[in-house]
Scaffold this active site. Structure first.
Site, PDB file in Angstrom:
ATOM      1  N   HIS A   1      -8.821   3.966  -2.017  1.00 13.72           N
ATOM      2  CA  HIS A   1      -7.395   3.637  -1.865  1.00 13.72           C
ATOM      3  C   HIS A   1      -6.926   2.848  -3.086  1.00 13.72           C
ATOM      4  O   HIS A   1      -6.962   1.619  -3.087  1.00 13.72           O
ATOM      5  CB  HIS A   1      -7.245   2.824  -0.577  1.00 13.72           C
ATOM      6  CG  HIS A   1      -5.884   2.277  -0.306  1.00 13.72           C
ATOM      7  ND1 HIS A   1      -4.723   2.813  -0.819  1.00 13.72           N
ATOM      8  CD2 HIS A   1      -5.495   1.214   0.467  1.00 13.72           C
ATOM      9  CE1 HIS A   1      -3.683   2.106  -0.391  1.00 13.72           C
ATOM     10  NE2 HIS A   1      -4.140   1.143   0.383  1.00 13.72           N
TER      11      HIS A   1
ATOM     12  N   CYS B   1       0.237   2.560   6.366  1.00 15.55           N
ATOM     13  CA  CYS B   1       0.489   1.198   6.819  1.00 15.55           C
ATOM     14  C   CYS B   1       0.729   0.338   5.582  1.00 15.55           C
ATOM     15  O   CYS B   1       0.342   0.700   4.472  1.00 15.55           O
ATOM     16  CB  CYS B   1      -0.677   0.666   7.636  1.00 15.55           C
ATOM     17  SG  CYS B   1      -2.264   0.637   6.770  1.00 15.55           S
TER      18      CYS B   1
ATOM     19  N   CYS C   1       0.798  -1.239   0.000  1.00 18.00           N
ATOM     20  CA  CYS C   1       0.000   0.000   0.000  1.00 18.00           C
ATOM     21  C   CYS C   1       0.822   1.278   0.000  1.00 18.00           C
ATOM     22  O   CYS C   1       0.290   2.351  -0.304  1.00 18.00           O
ATOM     23  CB  CYS C   1      -0.945   0.015   1.204  1.00 18.00           C
ATOM     24  SG  CYS C   1      -2.166  -1.304   1.178  1.00 18.00           S
TER      25      CYS C   1
END
Length: 402
Positions: free
Chosen positions: A358, A388, A91
């Site tokens: 996202h 994260c 991510c």
């Protein structure tokens, strides 16, 4: 060490990451090409001046494989001397790509680079690359793998965040994102996506749900209960955290990040390059860091990454005016704020991934541009971006306005 400056930041709107989403018809290479062309056009660049293009991609397979950074640069009309590469730190990939591009400038090995990322989650679904961490039973068992949603619920349970806490944060994200669009705060960076005929496909973030309230979110069923309790992943998590009696499942689609498509690009360079090309620097990259963290809980790394980046920059959390922490799950933000002793008033002030979505490989670069735009709008000096990362990692970048 050479200073590295941010000269521009652009992104596409985020489209719903499913077949009926507006950007599903747009190939990943076209999303990447859209932002790369915008970087060159907006700054009237001779693309041969760009010495590298680095893009984050979390699922670098199929349409997103084959070094999409190099291919998108060529397809965007960049000079053939411009190299490119794709990187994957899950991510945080878009921010890591930007940090790598910045590091080349800071090391004196390049004068002008582009960092960013792209992800078409509607066309190349999450998990498409089928890595061994989740798919090889021996690897999964040895590393105590649990799905990320169970990790989010573990994080909430360990630190005492209730379902109500998570839903309130999610509702605030929606409210802030709607207000930001109403106030036209994203217009400086948004690059509308068009099709091959130049027809507009999308010019706004499509995932938002204005009017969402904590009460409405409270009616949704927790998403990871069956996965945790029936499939045995709660037991795996509890074997790592035996101090807990059970996992409280508090996350669902409404307080977790949205699945979306999108791309972003950041133009970075030295002072010399900016002066020579007539570019006005918007901010300086002060410092950045990535760390590893415990992989079962997985999502606790951003605070440690931010603290490491701040230390490298000779700063403390109190020195930062504005924060962007990726809203992968509501508990991630709640823990980040508590760990660093922050006020929610200066964190994700224009909403986050719960409301906006996202797009895995692009998000880090997107939110770097978001914090810079808002720093300029509010006349603030310092900002920090953190994410994260799957498998237990965290990445953070500190920027300073000029």
């Amino acid at each position: 060490m050479t200073d590295c400056f941010v000269y521009d930041a652009v992104r596409t709107p985020r489209g719903k990451g499913r077949p009926n989403g507006a950007l599903h018809t747009i190939a990943p290479v076209d999303l990447a090409t859209t932002v790369l062309r915008a970087i060159a056009d907006r700054n009237e660049l001779d693309s041969s001046e760009i010495e590298d293009v680095i893009l984050g991609v979390v699922e670098p397979v199929k349409e997103q494989g084959g070094n999409i950074a190099r291919i998108a640069a060529l397809y965007a009309g960049y000079d053939e001397t411009v190299p490119g590469m794709q990187v994957n730190r899950f991510c945080a990939s878009g921010l890591v790509a930007t940090n790598i591009a910045a590091a080349q400038v800071m090391a004196g090995q390049a004068h002008l680079t582009v960092g960013g990322g792209v992800e078409s989650m509607s066309r190349v679904p999450m998990g498409a690359s089928r890595g061994p961490w989740a798919t090889d039973p021996q690897v999964a068992s040895a590393t105590k793998f649990v799905p990320q949603g169970v990790s989010a619920d573990l994080l909430a349970t360990l630190y005492g965040y209730t379902r109500e806490d998570c839903d309130e944060l999610a509702a605030r994200s929606q409210e802030r994102a709607a207000a930001a669009w109403e106030d036209d705060r994203f217009s400086k960076s948004i690059i509308p996506v068009t099709d091959q005929n130049g027809v507009l496909v999308l010019d706004h973030d499509e995932h938002m749900r204005p009017g969402t309230t904590a009460a409405k979110l409270g009616m949704l069923k927790a998403s990871f209960t069956t996965m945790g309790r029936d499939y045995g992943f709660d037991d795996v998590a509890l074997s790592r955290y035996p101090q807990l009696e059970r996992i409280e499942h508090v996350h669902h689609a409404g307080n977790s990040s949205g699945i979306v498509d999108g791309a972003a690009a950041i133009l970075l360079g030295s002072a010399e390059a900016g002066e020579r090309l007539g570019l006005t620097p918007r901010a300086r990259i002060r410092s950045f860091a990535s760390i590893g963290s415990e992989p079962t809980i997985m999502l606790s790394g951003p605070a440690d990454a931010a603290e490491r980046a701040l230390k490298r920059g000779g700063m403390q959390a109190s020195d930062i005016d504005l924060w962007e922490i990726n809203e992968a799950f509501a508990a991630v933000v709640l823990r980040f704020v508590d760990a660093l002793g922050l006020s929610h008033d200066i964190v994700n002030v224009n909403g986050g991934a719960i409301a906006l979505g996202h797009p895995l490989g692009a998000t880090g670069a997107m939110i770097l541009g978001t914090v810079l735009d808002e720093m300029e709008r509010r006349d603030l000096q310092t900002g920090c971006v953190a994410l994260c990362v799957g498998a237990g990692m965290g990445t953070a970048t500190v920027i300073e306005r000029l």
